[in-house]
Motif scaffolding. Structure first.
Motif, mmCIF file in Angstrom:
data_model
loop_
_atom_site.group_PDB
_atom_site.id
_atom_site.type_symbol
_atom_site.label_atom_id
_atom_site.label_comp_id
_atom_site.label_asym_id
_atom_site.label_seq_id
_atom_site.Cartn_x
_atom_site.Cartn_y
_atom_site.Cartn_z
ATOM 1 N N GLY A 41 35.513 41.114 50.892
ATOM 2 C CA GLY A 41 34.681 42.061 50.171
ATOM 3 C C GLY A 41 34.961 42.167 48.687
ATOM 4 O O GLY A 41 34.403 43.037 48.015
ATOM 5 N N LYS A 42 35.811 41.283 48.169
ATOM 6 C CA LYS A 42 36.151 41.350 46.747
ATOM 7 C C LYS A 42 35.804 40.052 46.031
ATOM 8 O O LYS A 42 35.578 39.015 46.666
ATOM 9 N N THR A 90 46.984 39.969 50.677
ATOM 10 C CA THR A 90 46.173 39.352 51.719
ATOM 11 C C THR A 90 44.860 38.833 51.147
ATOM 12 O O THR A 90 44.109 39.584 50.516
ATOM 13 N N ALA A 91 44.613 37.538 51.346
ATOM 14 C CA ALA A 91 43.413 36.906 50.782
ATOM 15 C C ALA A 91 43.382 35.448 51.212
ATOM 16 O O ALA A 91 44.371 34.914 51.728
ATOM 17 N N VAL A 92 42.249 34.816 50.958
ATOM 18 C CA VAL A 92 42.182 33.364 51.011
ATOM 19 C C VAL A 92 42.558 32.857 49.628
ATOM 20 O O VAL A 92 42.000 33.296 48.628
ATOM 21 N N TYR A 93 43.520 31.950 49.599
ATOM 22 C CA TYR A 93 44.013 31.395 48.338
ATOM 23 C C TYR A 93 43.428 30.001 48.141
ATOM 24 O O TYR A 93 43.462 29.156 49.048
#
Length: 125
Positions: A41-42, A90-93
């Motif tokens: 969502g970011k 927490t995220a996709v890098y």
């Protein structure tokens, strides 16, 4: 150049992970390699970069002192060592590469021509 990012996973808060961005192609040492991340969502955001040639590094404020970017040109790999991980990490890098990005545009995703597929980092609190 083609990029492959890997090394993500599930880790508890306070733990560590090392991400790798492996490249194929020529003149790897001339590419600036940058890590971005995108949380659910970011917007995609800049994390850290390492310049081709000089090896100068730059970090976003929230990871300074916790993350370290480095490169091994012989191995054509850039690493992102992440320590003291927090839930907000927490995220996709994603790793990205460019030979032409200018200093003032290092943190802009639109400056990069080549992208890896992303690796998921999940930090549990």
């Amino acid at each position: 150049v083609q990029l492959q990012a890997y090394g993500g996973g599930l880790v508890q808060a306070g733990g560590s992970l090392r991400l790798s961005c492996a490249a194929s192609g020529r003149a790897f040492n001339t590419y600036t390699i940058t890590w971005f991340r995108q949380a659910p969502g970011k917007e995609r955001e800049f994390v850290a970069t390492i310049r081709g040639g000089s090896g100068t590094t730059l970090y976003t404020g929230s990871v300074k002192g916790r993350f370290t970017i480095s490169r091994e040109n012989v191995e054509k790999t850039v690493y992102l060592q992440m320590n003291n991980l927090k839930s907000e990490d927490t995220a996709v890098y994603y790793c990205a590469a460019s030979r032409t990005v200018i200093l003032s545009a290092l943190s802009s995703a639109t400056s990069y021509n080549y992208w890896g597929q992303g690796t998921l980092v999940t930090v549990s609190s």
